[in-house]
Design a protein around this motif. Structure first.
Motif, PDB file in Angstrom:
ATOM      1  N   THR A 262     -32.966 -22.731   1.635  1.00  0.00           N
ATOM      2  CA  THR A 262     -33.562 -23.939   2.199  1.00  0.00           C
ATOM      3  C   THR A 262     -32.563 -25.070   2.070  1.00  0.00           C
ATOM      4  O   THR A 262     -31.969 -25.255   1.004  1.00  0.00           O
ATOM      5  CB  THR A 262     -34.867 -24.318   1.467  1.00  0.00           C
ATOM      6  N   VAL A 263     -32.380 -25.825   3.132  1.00  0.00           N
ATOM      7  CA  VAL A 263     -31.519 -27.006   3.104  1.00  0.00           C
ATOM      8  C   VAL A 263     -32.391 -28.218   3.413  1.00  0.00           C
ATOM      9  O   VAL A 263     -33.144 -28.228   4.394  1.00  0.00           O
ATOM     10  CB  VAL A 263     -30.363 -26.894   4.113  1.00  0.00           C
ATOM     11  N   VAL A 264     -32.284 -29.232   2.566  1.00  0.00           N
ATOM     12  CA  VAL A 264     -33.100 -30.431   2.689  1.00  0.00           C
ATOM     13  C   VAL A 264     -32.181 -31.598   3.030  1.00  0.00           C
ATOM     14  O   VAL A 264     -31.307 -31.957   2.235  1.00  0.00           O
ATOM     15  CB  VAL A 264     -33.874 -30.715   1.386  1.00  0.00           C
ATOM     16  N   LEU A 265     -32.362 -32.161   4.217  1.00  0.00           N
ATOM     17  CA  LEU A 265     -31.516 -33.271   4.652  1.00  0.00           C
ATOM     18  C   LEU A 265     -31.889 -34.531   3.875  1.00  0.00           C
ATOM     19  O   LEU A 265     -33.053 -34.958   3.865  1.00  0.00           O
ATOM     20  CB  LEU A 265     -31.677 -33.499   6.144  1.00  0.00           C
ATOM     21  N   GLN A 266     -30.891 -35.114   3.233  1.00  0.00           N
ATOM     22  CA  GLN A 266     -31.090 -36.296   2.393  1.00  0.00           C
ATOM     23  C   GLN A 266     -30.450 -37.502   3.078  1.00  0.00           C
ATOM     24  O   GLN A 266     -29.230 -37.572   3.191  1.00  0.00           O
ATOM     25  CB  GLN A 266     -30.447 -36.064   1.022  1.00  0.00           C
ATOM     26  N   PRO A 267     -31.240 -38.443   3.551  1.00  0.00           N
ATOM     27  CA  PRO A 267     -30.643 -39.608   4.195  1.00  0.00           C
ATOM     28  C   PRO A 267     -29.886 -40.467   3.196  1.00  0.00           C
ATOM     29  O   PRO A 267     -30.134 -40.407   1.994  1.00  0.00           O
ATOM     30  CB  PRO A 267     -31.858 -40.360   4.762  1.00  0.00           C
ATOM     31  N   THR A 268     -28.961 -41.257   3.693  1.00  0.00           N
ATOM     32  CA  THR A 268     -28.283 -42.205   2.819  1.00  0.00           C
ATOM     33  C   THR A 268     -29.285 -43.248   2.342  1.00  0.00           C
ATOM     34  O   THR A 268     -30.327 -43.469   2.960  1.00  0.00           O
ATOM     35  CB  THR A 268     -27.127 -42.891   3.554  1.00  0.00           C
ATOM     36  N   ALA A 269     -28.960 -43.884   1.225  1.00  0.00           N
ATOM     37  CA  ALA A 269     -29.881 -44.861   0.657  1.00  0.00           C
ATOM     38  C   ALA A 269     -30.128 -46.030   1.603  1.00  0.00           C
ATOM     39  O   ALA A 269     -31.182 -46.677   1.536  1.00  0.00           O
ATOM     40  CB  ALA A 269     -29.345 -45.367  -0.677  1.00  0.00           C
ATOM     41  N   ASP A 270     -29.159 -46.289   2.499  1.00  0.00           N
ATOM     42  CA  ASP A 270     -29.319 -47.401   3.432  1.00  0.00           C
ATOM     43  C   ASP A 270     -29.719 -46.939   4.837  1.00  0.00           C
ATOM     44  O   ASP A 270     -29.486 -47.647   5.818  1.00  0.00           O
ATOM     45  CB  ASP A 270     -28.026 -48.223   3.510  1.00  0.00           C
ATOM     46  N   GLU A 271     -30.318 -45.755   4.935  1.00  0.00           N
ATOM     47  CA  GLU A 271     -30.763 -45.252   6.237  1.00  0.00           C
ATOM     48  C   GLU A 271     -31.624 -46.318   6.937  1.00  0.00           C
ATOM     49  O   GLU A 271     -32.664 -46.733   6.409  1.00  0.00           O
ATOM     50  CB  GLU A 271     -31.557 -43.967   6.051  1.00  0.00           C
ATOM     51  N   PRO A 272     -31.209 -46.773   8.135  1.00  0.00           N
ATOM     52  CA  PRO A 272     -31.931 -47.878   8.771  1.00  0.00           C
ATOM     53  C   PRO A 272     -33.252 -47.479   9.410  1.00  0.00           C
ATOM     54  O   PRO A 272     -34.083 -48.348   9.694  1.00  0.00           O
ATOM     55  CB  PRO A 272     -30.936 -48.368   9.834  1.00  0.00           C
ATOM     56  N   ASP A 273     -33.466 -46.192   9.649  1.00  0.00           N
ATOM     57  CA  ASP A 273     -34.666 -45.744  10.372  1.00  0.00           C
ATOM     58  C   ASP A 273     -35.189 -44.452   9.747  1.00  0.00           C
ATOM     59  O   ASP A 273     -34.970 -43.360  10.275  1.00  0.00           O
ATOM     60  CB  ASP A 273     -34.318 -45.533  11.848  1.00  0.00           C
ATOM     61  N   PRO A 274     -35.903 -44.538   8.629  1.00  0.00           N
ATOM     62  CA  PRO A 274     -36.397 -43.314   7.971  1.00  0.00           C
ATOM     63  C   PRO A 274     -37.279 -42.464   8.875  1.00  0.00           C
ATOM     64  O   PRO A 274     -37.201 -41.229   8.845  1.00  0.00           O
ATOM     65  CB  PRO A 274     -37.169 -43.849   6.759  1.00  0.00           C
ATOM     66  N   GLU A 275     -38.140 -43.078   9.670  1.00  0.00           N
ATOM     67  CA  GLU A 275     -38.979 -42.308  10.583  1.00  0.00           C
ATOM     68  C   GLU A 275     -38.125 -41.593  11.626  1.00  0.00           C
ATOM     69  O   GLU A 275     -38.360 -40.428  11.951  1.00  0.00           O
ATOM     70  CB  GLU A 275     -39.995 -43.226  11.274  1.00  0.00           C
ATOM     71  N   GLY A 276     -37.122 -42.298  12.147  1.00  0.00           N
ATOM     72  CA  GLY A 276     -36.218 -41.676  13.097  1.00  0.00           C
ATOM     73  C   GLY A 276     -35.447 -40.522  12.495  1.00  0.00           C
ATOM     74  O   GLY A 276     -35.161 -39.522  13.180  1.00  0.00           O
ATOM     75  N   PHE A 277     -35.124 -40.633  11.199  1.00  0.00           N
ATOM     76  CA  PHE A 277     -34.410 -39.558  10.518  1.00  0.00           C
ATOM     77  C   PHE A 277     -35.275 -38.303  10.436  1.00  0.00           C
ATOM     78  O   PHE A 277     -34.802 -37.183  10.688  1.00  0.00           O
ATOM     79  CB  PHE A 277     -33.997 -40.013   9.115  1.00  0.00           C
ATOM     80  N   VAL A 278     -36.549 -38.450  10.090  1.00  0.00           N
ATOM     81  CA  VAL A 278     -37.457 -37.298  10.028  1.00  0.00           C
ATOM     82  C   VAL A 278     -37.595 -36.668  11.408  1.00  0.00           C
ATOM     83  O   VAL A 278     -37.550 -35.439  11.561  1.00  0.00           O
ATOM     84  CB  VAL A 278     -38.828 -37.725   9.461  1.00  0.00           C
ATOM     85  N   ARG A 279     -37.750 -37.495  12.431  1.00  0.00           N
ATOM     86  CA  ARG A 279     -37.870 -36.976  13.795  1.00  0.00           C
ATOM     87  C   ARG A 279     -36.584 -36.244  14.209  1.00  0.00           C
ATOM     88  O   ARG A 279     -36.634 -35.184  14.843  1.00  0.00           O
ATOM     89  CB  ARG A 279     -38.182 -38.114  14.756  1.00  0.00           C
ATOM     90  N   PHE A 280     -35.435 -36.808  13.863  1.00  0.00           N
ATOM     91  CA  PHE A 280     -34.142 -36.178  14.157  1.00  0.00           C
ATOM     92  C   PHE A 280     -34.063 -34.803  13.504  1.00  0.00           C
ATOM     93  O   PHE A 280     -33.659 -33.811  14.139  1.00  0.00           O
ATOM     94  CB  PHE A 280     -33.018 -37.092  13.649  1.00  0.00           C
ATOM     95  N   ALA A 281     -34.455 -34.716  12.220  1.00  0.00           N
ATOM     96  CA  ALA A 281     -34.399 -33.439  11.498  1.00  0.00           C
ATOM     97  C   ALA A 281     -35.303 -32.399  12.157  1.00  0.00           C
ATOM     98  O   ALA A 281     -34.908 -31.242  12.352  1.00  0.00           O
ATOM     99  CB  ALA A 281     -34.796 -33.648  10.043  1.00  0.00           C
ATOM    100  N   ALA A 282     -36.522 -32.795  12.508  1.00  0.00           N
ATOM    101  CA  ALA A 282     -37.501 -31.839  13.020  1.00  0.00           C
ATOM    102  C   ALA A 282     -37.258 -31.468  14.475  1.00  0.00           C
ATOM    103  O   ALA A 282     -37.339 -30.294  14.842  1.00  0.00           O
ATOM    104  CB  ALA A 282     -38.909 -32.422  12.863  1.00  0.00           C
ATOM    105  N   GLU A 283     -36.953 -32.450  15.286  1.00  0.00           N
ATOM    106  CA  GLU A 283     -36.905 -32.209  16.729  1.00  0.00           C
ATOM    107  C   GLU A 283     -35.514 -31.849  17.252  1.00  0.00           C
ATOM    108  O   GLU A 283     -35.395 -31.161  18.275  1.00  0.00           O
ATOM    109  CB  GLU A 283     -37.417 -33.443  17.468  1.00  0.00           C
ATOM    110  N   GLN A 284     -34.465 -32.285  16.555  1.00  0.00           N
ATOM    111  CA  GLN A 284     -33.120 -32.013  17.053  1.00  0.00           C
ATOM    112  C   GLN A 284     -32.371 -30.982  16.210  1.00  0.00           C
ATOM    113  O   GLN A 284     -31.692 -30.121  16.757  1.00  0.00           O
ATOM    114  CB  GLN A 284     -32.317 -33.318  17.125  1.00  0.00           C
ATOM    115  N   VAL A 285     -32.483 -31.072  14.890  1.00  0.00           N
ATOM    116  CA  VAL A 285     -31.733 -30.144  14.031  1.00  0.00           C
ATOM    117  C   VAL A 285     -32.471 -28.821  13.877  1.00  0.00           C
ATOM    118  O   VAL A 285     -31.861 -27.741  13.994  1.00  0.00           O
ATOM    119  CB  VAL A 285     -31.454 -30.767  12.650  1.00  0.00           C
TER     120      VAL A 285
END
Length: 290
Positions: A262-285
């Motif tokens: 299992t690989v868990v994507l960890q955003p940087t501490a200054d990620e500007p769009d946490p919701e966008g990051f989750v969507r990116f992980a699920a829908e694109q990656v």
């Protein structure tokens, strides 16, 4: 199939969790991971809330620091999650950050001994066994859970050093590796874990979960470099990834090839769009990861 998750970092206020958990659930992400970092957010309380707000996503706590928690309390809380949300809770335990443990007066003289005793007792309690033990740190007198999990409940160990990795192979059901673990580090960890498994005669599957520091968007490379520099690991090859979904999926593949399940994507501490990051992980990656 490779598991793919994302981290809700506790640097975000807890009131943000509901929206991100529901988004992870709605977009088909496999797992959402939470941290019990001092002195930010509680692992069990946030996991219970995330599970209650969602229907299908698995929720992991990686990890609960064992010096802070009596093992009977951890067993009761973990068992409650497993019974209320069958098959969806993942619990990891570990040494905790030693400086933080010192701040709260809980630092153990021998963290490895504590974790060994804790894993043995916790797994036995979650199996529904009645436990009496008089260890250096863990002491139980005729303790059993009235409401143990319906099904076997895995306990993961979040560890880094050689002794602790061997211990995880010997005494845990899986291992959590931090985001400062490159593919070669996963291979080394896998060898040490397998040494512990062999010594204990264990043959059942042992899942390795690895965090992958991930940045995407126009300033991704700068944000990733800044975080790696702050951690003092900017010169470690193949550590973290910045780029689009294809770049991230390829980085996930390198960790899987090295032994991660299992690989868990960890955003940087200054990620500007946490919701966008989750969507990116699920829908694109996720569609690019076998």
């Amino acid at each position: 199939m490779t598991g793919l998750g994302a981290v809700f970092r506790p640097q975000l206020p807890p009131e943000r969790l509901r929206a991100l958990a529901r988004l992870a659930d709605d977009t088909g992400l496999d797992e959402l991971w939470l941290w019990e970092d001092c002195f930010l957010e509680g692992g069990i309380s946030t996991a219970a809330a995330a599970l209650a707000w969602t229907e299908r996503v698995r929720v992991g706590v990686g990890l609960l620091p064992v010096p802070l928690r009596n093992v009977a309390v951890t067993a009761m809380e973990a068992a409650s999650l497993h019974r209320m949300f069958p098959g969806r809770a993942i619990v990891g335990v570990g040494h905790g950050v030693q400086d933080w443990m010192g701040q709260v007066g809980a630092r153990a003289e021998s963290p490895v001994t504590l974790l060994r005793e804790y894993l043995a007792a916790l797994r036995a309690l979650l199996r529904g066994e009645r436990v009496s033990t008089e260890g250096r740190y863990v002491r139980l007198d005729d303790v059993a859970l009235d409401w143990p999990p319906f099904e076997p409940a895995e306990v993961l160990a979040g560890v880094t050093g050689p002794r602790s990795l061997r211990l995880s192979g010997e005494a845990a059901d899986g291992t959590i590796l931090t985001a400062v673990t490159p593919p070669d580090g996963v291979r080394r960890a896998r060898r040490l874990i397998d040494e512990g498994r062999a010594a204990a005669g264990r043959t059942e599957p042992h899942r390795i979960v690895v965090y992958l520091l991930t940045a995407t968007g126009p300033d991704a490379s700068a944000r990733l470099r800044a975080e790696l520099t702050a951690e003092g690991v900017a010169d470690v090859p193949e550590l973290g990834v910045a780029g689009d979904a294809k770049d991230v999926a390829e980085a996930v593949g390198r960790l899987v090839e090295a032994g991660a399940g299992t690989v868990v994507l960890q955003p940087t501490a200054d990620e500007p769009d946490p919701e966008g990051f989750v969507r990116f992980a699920a829908e694109q990656v996720r569609p690019l990861v076998p």
